[in-house]
Structures are given as structure tokens and as C-alpha cells.
Design a protein around this motif. Sequence first.
Motif, PDB file in Angstrom:
ATOM      1  N   LEU A 207       0.842  -1.200   0.000  1.00 27.03           N
ATOM      2  CA  LEU A 207       0.000   0.000   0.000  1.00 27.03           C
ATOM      3  C   LEU A 207       0.882   1.256   0.000  1.00 27.03           C
ATOM      4  N   ALA A 208       1.976   1.225   0.774  1.00 24.32           N
ATOM      5  CA  ALA A 208       2.877   2.380   0.841  1.00 24.32           C
ATOM      6  C   ALA A 208       3.546   2.647  -0.497  1.00 24.32           C
ATOM      7  N   GLN A 209       3.733   1.616  -1.296  1.00 28.29           N
ATOM      8  CA  GLN A 209       4.347   1.774  -2.611  1.00 28.29           C
ATOM      9  C   GLN A 209       3.369   2.340  -3.628  1.00 28.29           C
ATOM     10  N   LYS A 210       2.147   1.847  -3.587  1.00 28.34           N
ATOM     11  CA  LYS A 210       1.176   2.199  -4.623  1.00 28.34           C
ATOM     12  C   LYS A 210       0.322   3.411  -4.258  1.00 28.34           C
ATOM     13  N   ILE A 211      -0.161   3.475  -3.019  1.00 29.10           N
ATOM     14  CA  ILE A 211      -1.028   4.580  -2.607  1.00 29.10           C
ATOM     15  C   ILE A 211      -0.596   5.028  -1.210  1.00 29.10           C
ATOM     16  N   LYS A 259      -6.406  12.307  -3.247  1.00 31.56           N
ATOM     17  CA  LYS A 259      -5.081  11.687  -3.207  1.00 31.56           C
ATOM     18  C   LYS A 259      -5.142  10.253  -3.737  1.00 31.56           C
ATOM     19  N   ILE A 260      -6.165   9.522  -3.326  1.00 26.94           N
ATOM     20  CA  ILE A 260      -6.310   8.138  -3.786  1.00 26.94           C
ATOM     21  C   ILE A 260      -6.454   8.101  -5.304  1.00 26.94           C
ATOM     22  N   LYS A 261      -7.285   8.977  -5.850  1.00 28.74           N
ATOM     23  CA  LYS A 261      -7.486   9.023  -7.304  1.00 28.74           C
ATOM     24  C   LYS A 261      -6.183   9.378  -8.021  1.00 28.74           C
ATOM     25  N   TYR A 262      -5.413  10.285  -7.420  1.00 30.06           N
ATOM     26  CA  TYR A 262      -4.140  10.689  -8.017  1.00 30.06           C
ATOM     27  C   TYR A 262      -3.206   9.493  -8.170  1.00 30.06           C
ATOM     28  N   TYR A 263      -3.072   8.722  -7.098  1.00 30.03           N
ATOM     29  CA  TYR A 263      -2.167   7.579  -7.142  1.00 30.03           C
ATOM     30  C   TYR A 263      -2.706   6.473  -8.042  1.00 30.03           C
ATOM     31  N   LEU A 264      -4.019   6.325  -8.113  1.00 33.54           N
ATOM     32  CA  LEU A 264      -4.589   5.334  -9.029  1.00 33.54           C
ATOM     33  C   LEU A 264      -4.261   5.703 -10.470  1.00 33.54           C
ATOM     34  N   GLU A 265      -4.308   6.984 -10.770  1.00 33.42           N
ATOM     35  CA  GLU A 265      -3.963   7.422 -12.120  1.00 33.42           C
ATOM     36  C   GLU A 265      -2.492   7.140 -12.420  1.00 33.42           C
ATOM     37  N   GLU A 266      -1.621   7.351 -11.410  1.00 40.43           N
ATOM     38  CA  GLU A 266      -0.203   7.059 -11.613  1.00 40.43           C
ATOM     39  C   GLU A 266       0.045   5.570 -11.827  1.00 40.43           C
ATOM     40  N   GLU A 267      -0.819   4.750 -11.221  1.00 41.83           N
ATOM     41  CA  GLU A 267      -0.713   3.302 -11.419  1.00 41.83           C
ATOM     42  C   GLU A 267      -1.448   2.869 -12.688  1.00 41.83           C
ATOM     43  N   HIS A 268      -2.015   3.856 -13.409  1.00 38.62           N
ATOM     44  CA  HIS A 268      -2.783   3.587 -14.634  1.00 38.62           C
ATOM     45  C   HIS A 268      -3.993   2.708 -14.348  1.00 38.62           C
ATOM     46  N   VAL A 269      -4.673   3.012 -13.253  1.00 44.73           N
ATOM     47  CA  VAL A 269      -5.900   2.308 -12.884  1.00 44.73           C
ATOM     48  C   VAL A 269      -6.971   3.337 -12.607  1.00 44.73           C
ATOM     49  N   PRO A 270      -7.864   3.660 -13.524  1.00 39.44           N
ATOM     50  CA  PRO A 270      -7.855   3.141 -14.893  1.00 39.44           C
ATOM     51  C   PRO A 270      -6.954   3.981 -15.783  1.00 39.44           C
ATOM     52  N   SER A 271      -6.579   3.463 -16.935  1.00 38.40           N
ATOM     53  CA  SER A 271      -5.739   4.180 -17.875  1.00 38.40           C
ATOM     54  C   SER A 271      -6.625   4.933 -18.852  1.00 38.40           C
ATOM     55  N   ASP A 272      -7.323   5.925 -18.332  1.00 39.50           N
ATOM     56  CA  ASP A 272      -8.267   6.705 -19.145  1.00 39.50           C
ATOM     57  C   ASP A 272      -7.792   8.152 -19.158  1.00 39.50           C
ATOM     58  N   THR A 273      -7.090   8.543 -20.206  1.00 33.59           N
ATOM     59  CA  THR A 273      -6.532   9.888 -20.263  1.00 33.59           C
ATOM     60  C   THR A 273      -7.622  10.932 -20.373  1.00 33.59           C
ATOM     61  N   ALA A 274      -8.775  10.582 -20.915  1.00 35.43           N
ATOM     62  CA  ALA A 274      -9.857  11.544 -21.060  1.00 35.43           C
ATOM     63  C   ALA A 274     -10.398  11.970 -19.713  1.00 35.43           C
ATOM     64  N   SER A 275     -10.319  11.063 -18.718  1.00 35.71           N
ATOM     65  CA  SER A 275     -10.881  11.372 -17.401  1.00 35.71           C
ATOM     66  C   SER A 275     -10.061  12.410 -16.673  1.00 35.71           C
ATOM     67  N   LYS A 276      -8.830  12.637 -17.086  1.00 34.17           N
ATOM     68  CA  LYS A 276      -7.994  13.648 -16.440  1.00 34.17           C
ATOM     69  C   LYS A 276      -8.462  15.044 -16.816  1.00 34.17           C
TER      70      LYS A 276
END
Length: 276
Positions: A207-211, A259-276
Motif C-alpha cells: 500500500l505504501a508503494q502504490k497509494i 489523493k487516492i485518485k491521483y495515485y490510481l492514475e499514476e498506477e494507470h488504474v484506470p488508464s483513461d486519459t480523457a478522465s484527467k
Amino acid sequence: QDYRYRKDELFKRLKVTTLAQLVVQVASLSDETLEVTNEEIHQLEDGHSAAPDAEVTEGTNGKGSPDGTPSPVLFINNTGAGESYRSTLQSVISGIGEMDIEKDTPKKVDTPAKDTPYPDCPFLLLDVRDRDEYDQCHIVGAYSYPIPTLSRTMNPYTNSILEYKNAHGKIIILYDNDERLASQAATTMCERGFENLFMLSGGLKVLAQKIPEGLITGSLPVSCRVAAPTGSTRKKPSSQLLPARAENKWRFSADDLQKIKYYLEEEHVPSDTASK
């Protein structure tokens, strides 16, 4: 897949990113439910009917629960907004791919949340470490359930655990620092008939690595902290001179969710560039 089995393990493993998705969706649904309920209250105070043909359950004050607490189940049935987290929960149970958390998650204004667990939460988080470790740091909304509790001859399970055991649409998630305790507890509970039990894969260390921010309250144990790679663009956790004790916190703030959403985006979960 959202979860996996490993050879010779009785329990299922849940990914940290999947837990994060569930957290975001449950928190968003709860906010939506409370907003709808508050709107109905204001309408009643103004002397107007919220909905002439609205469904009202006898003995529940029209809110779907005996004590007047807003019921997400009633809200789900009326609006369909609960499909998001329930679909993700089903994907965990059936092993379907991860959901797009940004697609259907409504954006909410940060409002003070009650210091109580989310009603009708689809998962029960159990921290199987010592109570002292729990008091120093734990996942928001997790209950302390030290592994020695399983050895009790009388009443080894809390009422919450019994309510969630093999309940339809509900899961129980165990975690610790690095899987050593959680795997033992998960094995014991599965041997005792728990079929909807998961272990958080990698525990707080992964968890510390990913989020590293958003999911926890307090300061991560030293053994779980990971230094950011040289040249990494990953946002570093905010440093503190003294370790902060965990708060008695049961809900995620809007800042936590961002913050959670930020780290999920960095992990490409989901990999939806339009959602940014």
C-alpha cells in the motif's frame, strides 16, 4: 484480475488498487445518499412534498432504516447510483477486470462527514496486528482485530464479523504490514467456514508503494516506508518530524479521495486519459 489465489492458499488475495476503487465508490455513493436525504428534509421543512409517489417503508421514517439513518439500499433502488460500487464488488467476487472509477463517480463538494462507518458498506476491514500498531497507523475504516483473538475459546468473533460472514454482496478483508500475520489469520478463518474472506495482497508495505496517502491515518511503520526512486515524478508523501498517531477516523475526506485518485492514475488504474 481483481483478486487471485496462490498455490496452497485457502484464501483469496485482493489488490491494493481494487480496495482503493471500492473506497472511492463507496464514499461517493454515501455522499450522494446524504445529499438526497438532506434535500428531502429541506423540502419537508418548507412544507413541500419531496415526491408524492415516493416509496416509504413502514416504520422507517421514510428513510429505509428503523433508526432514521439514510439507507443506501433505498437510494440505490430509486436512482441506480449504487451500480458503480456494487459492480466493482461483483468484479472482485467473480474476478472480472477493474472498473473505471472516474467514469461514473460524481464529483462532490467537501462536506463534513459523520464520524461513523459508512452504512451498508460492502466490505469489512480487519487489522490483525497488535493494538499498539493499529493505534499508530491503520487504514481508515478498519477495525482492530489482533490475531490472538482467533484463539479465544469463547466469542472469537465480533458482531460485525458474524454479520459479514458469507453475507450476500459483502466481503471481509484482512491486512497487516507484510502478509505474515494476515495469511495465518485468513487461513484459520477459511478453515472455519469463511467463504467471502480476502487478504490485502502485500499489506501496508505494498500500500505504501502504490497509494502512500489517502487510505491510511497515522504514520506508516518504518518497515513499510519506501523511498521514492531517483528522478521519479511520483508525488512524495508529506514528511512529518514526529510520527503522527492514527485518528479515530471512519470516513474518507474529499482530500483523501483526491489523493487516492491521483495515485490510481499514476498506477494507470484506470488508464483513461480523457478522465484527467
